[in-house]
Scaffold this active site. Sequence first.
Site, PDB file in Angstrom:
ATOM      1  N   GLU A 175      34.829  85.774 163.473  1.00 15.80           N
ATOM      2  CA  GLU A 175      34.027  85.452 164.656  1.00 15.80           C
ATOM      3  C   GLU A 175      34.116  86.523 165.762  1.00 15.80           C
ATOM      4  OE1 GLU A 175      35.026  81.461 165.828  1.00 15.80           O
ATOM      5  OE2 GLU A 175      34.686  80.679 163.815  1.00 15.80           O
TER       6      GLU A 175
ATOM      7  N   GLU B  36      32.085  78.520 154.802  1.00 17.71           N
ATOM      8  CA  GLU B  36      32.608  77.252 155.325  1.00 17.71           C
ATOM      9  C   GLU B  36      31.501  76.191 155.361  1.00 17.71           C
ATOM     10  OE1 GLU B  36      34.641  77.815 159.068  1.00 17.71           O
ATOM     11  OE2 GLU B  36      35.522  79.724 158.423  1.00 17.71           O
TER      12      GLU B  36
END
Length: 735
Positions: A522, A638
């Site tokens: 991220e 994910e």
Amino acid sequence: MKYKYIIPIIASSLMLLTSCDDNLMEWKKVEGHGEIASSELPLALAEKITRYEPLKNYSTFNLGNGIGVSLYLEDETYRSIVNANFDEVVPGYEMKHGAMVKSNGSIDFTTMDKFVTETKKAGLSLYGHTLVWHSNNNASYLNGLLAPTIIPGSSGANSLNIAGLKDGTFSGWSRNNPGAGISIVDGAGLTSTSKAIKLISSATSSQAYNLQLTSPAVPIVSNHNYEISFYVKSDVTGKGRISFNSSLTNMYPWKDWFATGGSFTEAFSTTSAWKQVKIKLAPGDFATGATSFQFNLDLGYLPNVTYLIDVNTLAVVDLDAATGPVNLIANGTFNSGITGWNRINGATDALSAGTGAANVYEGSGSMKVVNATSDAGGQWKTQIQTTFISSLVAGKSYTISYMIRSEANGSVRCSTTPSTNASYQADQSTTTTWKLIEWKITAKGGETGFGFDLGGTAGTYYIDNVLVTDGSSSGSGQTDPITIEKTDAEKTQLIDGAMTDWISKMMTHFKNDVHAWDVVNEPVKEDGSLRDGVVTDMANDEFYWVKYLGKDYAVKAFKLARQYGNSTDKLFINDYNLESRLDKCDGLINYVKYIESQGATVDGIGTQMHISLTTDKAKIDQMFQKLAASGKLIKISELDIRLGTKSPTAVQLADQSAMYQYVIDSYKKYIPVAQQYGITIWGVSDNEQEHEYWLPDESPNVWDASYKRKHAYKGVADGLAGKDVSKDFSGELQP
């Protein structure tokens, strides 16, 4: 056609299996996934789902599952589902910095080593998640590295005249052998405002006395012990000693110069880092009849060395003099234990003596307090108290000060007693670094004591140098601690070292067990720009590596992972919302290009895909096209699909199944086979134990809360297989 044999149907989270009407058990034509509502054929659909093989049997690439390590190790049902259906496992939390790095910076591999052993037995591969992220860090440890350095003051009142040093006249001091120069320099000491003695050895300097500064005479009190201390550093490695005049029986003593309990040597060493020299003189060291002594700073051992000695820390202390402020409590140093301090509230083992160098600020002891449970409004629930030598006087000002550290971020407050007339300090934050806290109060009158209230935040606390004073003094007292803020360059160096230590140890330890990693997680904002760490409300586990290492923090991370791992390891960068913000997807791809322009190699890009039924399918397709164009391995890292409820309808479950299949179909359609690393489904089931911290009161997974296959199971399997697998089922059921 009716079934000839009917077997017990395993309930699914469709929660519609309420009828055994035979006319609902007909096989009907299903041209495409989701075209027949599950409410029309609940039993037939449920029967189909039970007859599907394990998911991994339909996959041509890595099929992974993001799991809870403790659940896998402890829950047999959970473990059996993972083992049967997946090729690869991704620890959701337990492999991250916050889970593995302890308060002293060491790494605890115990849990993960056990997990590796169990997953190997099951034939599962392990994906490393994650090395560098701004969340789930031991931020307390990392911020502790950046905290100011607190330099203890001298042990008592300084009886050495340093006025001649402070004004630069050297009045009372003798520059017997000035070498290449002895001078006073402003702003060159421990702080930006403190002075330093600058001593430079000559090019021919070879004897200790070739560079020598001699102190004024220091008066001696019979049978008293003395301490000499100062801070020194040098531009290159240096060497020095302290010698004495004839007032000492041994003018050239060997000492433990740094007072570490180490060996006695002729001289001390110096480096570019400030180091405290501290030696003690006992009554037996002085010649008979001596009434004063002088010492020499001898720094001439080595040629061409420049030394700096901080003026403010140069002190001679009479250790037996009655100096310092009057302490209104009997035991504030804990050097002889914790006598006089009592546990009023808290666990029976909450109070004990602190030991160990890291847990004692000064002297030989501290007070240790353990609070087991956080209660933001119940500070008093772990409470340690002592009494004043005499009650406080109404209207008079008092100061309570103490040094405190905690093994993780914590909270403390003080309160006076008795409770009927108490004053309360505001909550004060604590960290792993020693911190000086002061509380000034105006007495209400009659206060008999005070205590530390530590029930607000669970943790282990160490307290030292507790002082309660009304300003009266029996002497000039100890010198104050010196706080030194770290420079930006020092902070960069420290965090660089912390990243190197973390990644090198992780990659080395798991070198034979993990061959694919999320190296950076991220890194970009929603608009595609790089995160900068400017956050107004930062969580306790947040730490932004980019703030200290700059844009190249990811470059360093990938280089370290490659250096300490295997050359064939697959190294990924990973982010979320790439399917909803295509500008973020572009930004991540551009950052990958930048990382590689700086000499690192990124093997793959992970797109998390925490999505819902309303996620734009057209953007999903566009995202995969953009990622495919990068030429990198692409992983759905994910995947889960939220429904907005933990009690979904049959229609919602059918739509969820269709969305799972759509994502997989799009991935296979737009990502070339050579770039398909695989898909990881995030979580196993809708069971609440999997959703304590992630998507509570939701139903995003492929198994329901009772670990039964949902409609989504069929969507995932059909997507992986590239067809409606159930079309090949016969109508004949086996008993």
